[in-house]
Enzyme design. Structure first.
Site, PDB file in Angstrom:
ATOM      1  CB  ILE A   1      -5.559   5.395  -1.047  1.00 43.05           C
ATOM      2  CG1 ILE A   1      -5.328   4.004  -1.123  1.00 43.05           C
ATOM      3  CG2 ILE A   1      -5.056   5.986   0.396  1.00 43.05           C
ATOM      4  CD1 ILE A   1      -3.797   3.681  -1.081  1.00 43.05           C
ATOM      5  CB  SER A   2     -10.651   2.541  -0.172  1.00 44.36           C
ATOM      6  OG  SER A   2     -11.266   2.982  -1.368  1.00 44.36           O
ATOM      7  CD  GLN A   3     -11.256   1.570   7.098  1.00 43.21           C
ATOM      8  OE1 GLN A   3     -12.509   2.058   6.608  1.00 43.21           O
ATOM      9  NE2 GLN A   3     -11.148   1.417   8.362  1.00 43.21           N
TER      10      GLN A   3
ATOM     11  NE  ARG B   1      -4.364   1.472   2.011  1.00 46.37           N
ATOM     12  CZ  ARG B   1      -4.598   2.571   2.890  1.00 46.37           C
ATOM     13  NH1 ARG B   1      -3.681   2.682   3.786  1.00 46.37           N
ATOM     14  NH2 ARG B   1      -5.834   3.266   2.829  1.00 46.37           N
TER      15      ARG B   1
END
Ligand code: SAH
Length: 221
Positions: free
Chosen positions: A64-66, A38
């Protein structure tokens, strides 16, 4: 373990504490979340926050998504590895990279030119050759590569765009967050089986808006 991989412990902890403990079970999804770095999808200055249990800003008002959200959506698509998947909302490219490990081919659409370019370059540098990143308004889907086995939408709209229904194979799944502006957003799964649509409410989540229109230049970013 790769001695160069200084985030290996943080990544392993994320998979254990944020995903496994919260009920993500699909071993393929857990494996993909463990494999994708990530930290490579955010600005280098933020790398130390990469495995936080939260979305992070990537510029242009986008995030940026969890990690949990990415894993939950991927698990909800029930991917087995042979699928052609459409992702709407490339953002950082992180979700597309996870999908690339879980399916055969990923098409991912992003409406903001610069966000698209950054993600496309990053995915190509990382060697994701089964991901095609396209600069386009995703509310229309992507007809040239349709039909899809699965469609994943990573920005919240008010209703399921008709184009997605038209671009899904029978037996396919669409996972999309829906909600009226200012109200709670909920994740839905739409499944097409024998020409009939089944709708399931998968619970509450929070996303940036799915914006109709061509590019972000007029959004005051
Ligand atoms: N999957 C991403 C999350 C991105 S956030 C990740 O893992 O980082 C949602 C993204 O959807 C934003 O980049 C936003 O610009 C984009 N978006 C919003 N509306 C869109 C539309 N109509 N078509 C394509 N992209 C859209």
């Amino acid at each position: 373990m790769d001695p160069q991989d200084r985030f290996a412990a943080a990544r392993e902890k994320m998979v254990r504490d944020q995903l496994l403990r919260r009920g993500i079970q699909d071993p393929r999804v857990l494996g993909a979340m463990w494999r994708v770095h990530r930290e490579a999808f955010i600005s280098p200055g933020q790398a130390d926050f990469a495995y936080r249990d939260a979305p992070l800003p990537i510029g242009h008002g986008q995030t940026i998504s969890q990690p949990y959200t990415v894993a939950f959506m991927c698990e909800s698509l029930h991917l087995r590895g042979y699928e052609k998947v459409l992702e709407v909302g490339t953002g950082s490219g992180y979700g597309a990279a996870v999908l690339a490990h879980l399916s055969r081919q990923v098409y991912t659409l992003e409406r903001i030119g610069e966000v698209h370019e950054n993600a496309a370059r990053r995915l190509s540098d990382l060697g994701y050759d089964n991901v095609t990143a396209i600069h386009a308004n995703g509310t229309l889907g992507f007809p040239p590569a349709a039909p899809y086995d699965a469609i994943l939408v990573t920005a919240c709209g008010q209703e399921l765009p008709l184009a997605y229904r038209q671009q899904l194979i029978d037996g396919g799944r669409i996972v999309i967050p829906l909600g009226e502006p200012g109200e709670a957003q909920r994740m839905y799964r739409f499944t097409l089986r024998n020409n009939r649509w089944h709708e399931e409410d998968l619970g509450a989540f929070t996303f940036v808006p799915l914006v109709a229109g061509e590019d972000g230049e007029h959004q005051g970013e």
